[in-house]
Motif scaffolding. Structure first.
Motif, PDB file in Angstrom:
ATOM      1  N   LEU A 112       0.830  -1.205   0.000  1.00 52.13           N
ATOM      2  CA  LEU A 112       0.000   0.000   0.000  1.00 52.13           C
ATOM      3  C   LEU A 112       0.870   1.262   0.000  1.00 52.13           C
ATOM      4  O   LEU A 112       0.577   2.229  -0.708  1.00 52.13           O
ATOM      5  CB  LEU A 112      -0.938  -0.004   1.214  1.00 52.13           C
ATOM      6  N   VAL A 113       1.943   1.255   0.792  1.00 53.44           N
ATOM      7  CA  VAL A 113       2.840   2.407   0.829  1.00 53.44           C
ATOM      8  C   VAL A 113       3.511   2.595  -0.532  1.00 53.44           C
ATOM      9  O   VAL A 113       3.629   3.715  -1.041  1.00 53.44           O
ATOM     10  CB  VAL A 113       3.900   2.245   1.941  1.00 53.44           C
ATOM     11  N   ALA A 114       3.960   1.483  -1.141  1.00 55.11           N
ATOM     12  CA  ALA A 114       4.576   1.566  -2.472  1.00 55.11           C
ATOM     13  C   ALA A 114       3.597   2.134  -3.486  1.00 55.11           C
ATOM     14  O   ALA A 114       3.971   2.952  -4.347  1.00 55.11           O
ATOM     15  CB  ALA A 114       5.055   0.177  -2.907  1.00 55.11           C
ATOM     16  N   PHE A 115       2.344   1.710  -3.390  1.00 52.74           N
ATOM     17  CA  PHE A 115       1.318   2.225  -4.313  1.00 52.74           C
ATOM     18  C   PHE A 115       1.141   3.734  -4.139  1.00 52.74           C
ATOM     19  O   PHE A 115       1.024   4.476  -5.128  1.00 52.74           O
ATOM     20  CB  PHE A 115      -0.007   1.509  -4.058  1.00 52.74           C
ATOM     21  N   VAL A 116       1.129   4.202  -2.892  1.00 52.38           N
ATOM     22  CA  VAL A 116       0.974   5.633  -2.638  1.00 52.38           C
ATOM     23  C   VAL A 116       2.146   6.409  -3.227  1.00 52.38           C
ATOM     24  O   VAL A 116       1.960   7.433  -3.907  1.00 52.38           O
ATOM     25  CB  VAL A 116       0.858   5.902  -1.123  1.00 52.38           C
ATOM     26  N   PHE A 117       3.373   5.931  -2.996  1.00 55.77           N
ATOM     27  CA  PHE A 117       4.542   6.600  -3.558  1.00 55.77           C
ATOM     28  C   PHE A 117       4.486   6.616  -5.088  1.00 55.77           C
ATOM     29  O   PHE A 117       4.842   7.615  -5.733  1.00 55.77           O
ATOM     30  CB  PHE A 117       5.828   5.924  -3.094  1.00 55.77           C
ATOM     31  N   ALA A 118       4.050   5.501  -5.672  1.00 61.05           N
ATOM     32  CA  ALA A 118       3.962   5.422  -7.129  1.00 61.05           C
ATOM     33  C   ALA A 118       2.955   6.432  -7.668  1.00 61.05           C
ATOM     34  O   ALA A 118       3.207   7.104  -8.678  1.00 61.05           O
ATOM     35  CB  ALA A 118       3.575   4.009  -7.555  1.00 61.05           C
ATOM     36  N   MET A 119       1.805   6.558  -7.015  1.00 54.66           N
ATOM     37  CA  MET A 119       0.797   7.497  -7.473  1.00 54.66           C
ATOM     38  C   MET A 119       1.245   8.945  -7.304  1.00 54.66           C
ATOM     39  O   MET A 119       0.980   9.800  -8.154  1.00 54.66           O
ATOM     40  CB  MET A 119      -0.524   7.261  -6.724  1.00 54.66           C
ATOM     41  N   ILE A 120       1.935   9.247  -6.205  1.00 55.14           N
ATOM     42  CA  ILE A 120       2.445  10.609  -6.011  1.00 55.14           C
ATOM     43  C   ILE A 120       3.415  10.965  -7.130  1.00 55.14           C
ATOM     44  O   ILE A 120       3.335  12.040  -7.735  1.00 55.14           O
ATOM     45  CB  ILE A 120       3.129  10.750  -4.641  1.00 55.14           C
ATOM     46  N   GLN A 121       4.342  10.036  -7.424  1.00 53.79           N
ATOM     47  CA  GLN A 121       5.306  10.300  -8.484  1.00 53.79           C
ATOM     48  C   GLN A 121       4.618  10.412  -9.842  1.00 53.79           C
ATOM     49  O   GLN A 121       4.980  11.244 -10.670  1.00 53.79           O
ATOM     50  CB  GLN A 121       6.358   9.194  -8.527  1.00 53.79           C
TER      51      GLN A 121
END
Length: 289
Positions: A112-121
């Motif tokens: 979930l954290v990786a997904f959030v970082f991916a979406m922010i980028q």
């Protein structure tokens, strides 16, 4: 041209920089007229109006353009981060009877954290190396735990087979792309996008049925249908790679800023993770009980 990869399609080589072989709507300074494509005529430099270029030249400085070495180096750093954190998760978060709940909980949280970082980028105007490497780190934790679970409960050889399969697809698509056996054009792009949307919608529907009725929902993740959709997932991943290679090639050819190499690394890493997970699932179905 926009890649199927959400990083490239949202930002990077097409949206702001004017190279839109499949998407041209407005004429660009130094570029083709409306409705024309750089594939069919001399389009000039689509980065001539790059917002990151020096104000006096309106183009990236000669020493500040993206090269293949930049893409390779950034991709190696990103994939290396995934590998290191996956190895640490494998050894520090063992999936056994005593720790399975804790390990799975951490893996889901990391995903979930990786997904959030991916979406922010994906929605940022500029590449952020810190965000990209953080994405890679948390994605690696998720992959490490999932890989450990498959190795422990399904087959000890599943992970090496999935890694080799991913490498083989990458090498095969790269060779086919370089030899122009794969033609990345408007029709190819449209077909891949339509197939990807349909594939993801079916997976979401299957997940909903699984949550409501239990089991594997509509059966897309097990048995014969699971094998079929696993193969389709790998093929889609290969198509994503072809689109990403085209995106990188265009960026290098037309002088994208060097910072775009981080976006290339980010997008390629996401695609390779997709392919690895599809291989892992496919092997799990074939060798599982």
């Amino acid at each position: 041209m926009r890649s199927s990869n959400p990083v490239f399609s949202r930002r990077g080589f097409s949206r702001d920089n004017g190279y839109a072989g499949f998407n041209a709507q407005q004429p660009q300074a130094g570029g083709p007229a409306v409705g024309t494509s750089p594939y069919t005529q001399g389009a000039g430099n689509p980065y001539a109006t790059n917002p990151y270029a020096p104000a006096d030249t309106q183009a990236p400085a000669r020493g500040n353009v993206m090269t293949i070495d930049d893409v390779v180096a950034r991709t190696a750093m990103t994939l290396g981060t995934v590998f290191v954190t996956a190895a640490l998760a494998w050894f520090l978060l063992p999936v056994d009877e005593a720790n399975i709940g804790k390990s799975y909980g951490i893996a889901i949280g990391a995903a979930l954290v990786a997904f959030v970082f991916a979406m922010i980028q994906a929605f940022k105007r500029k590449a952020s190396p810190a965000l990209i490497l953080l994405y890679a780190a948390f994605e690696g934790v998720f992959l490490g735990v999932i890989s450990s679970a498959v190795s422990t409960y399904v087959s000890a050889g599943a992970v090496p087979q999935a890694v080799l399969g991913t490498m083989a697809v990458f090498a095969g698509v790269l060779i086919a792309y370089k030899r122009r056996w794969i033609r990345v054009n408007r029709r190819f792009y449209g077909f891949v996008m339509a197939a990807a949307v349909g594939f993801l919608l079916l997976m979401v529907v299957n997940l909903l049925f699984s949550a409501i009725g239990g089991g594997d929902g509509l059966g897309f993740r097990s048995g014969g249908l699971g094998i079929l959709f696993g193969v389709i997932g790998v093929i889609l991943g290969a198509c994503f790679l072809a689109l990403d290679f085209k995106q990188v090639e265009d960026g290098i050819t037309y002088g994208a800023p060097r910072e775009e190499s981080w976006l290339a690394a980010f997008g390629l890493t996401m695609t390779l993770v997709w392919i690895y997970l599809e291989f892992l699932r496919l092997i799990s179905i074939l060798q599982g009980d």
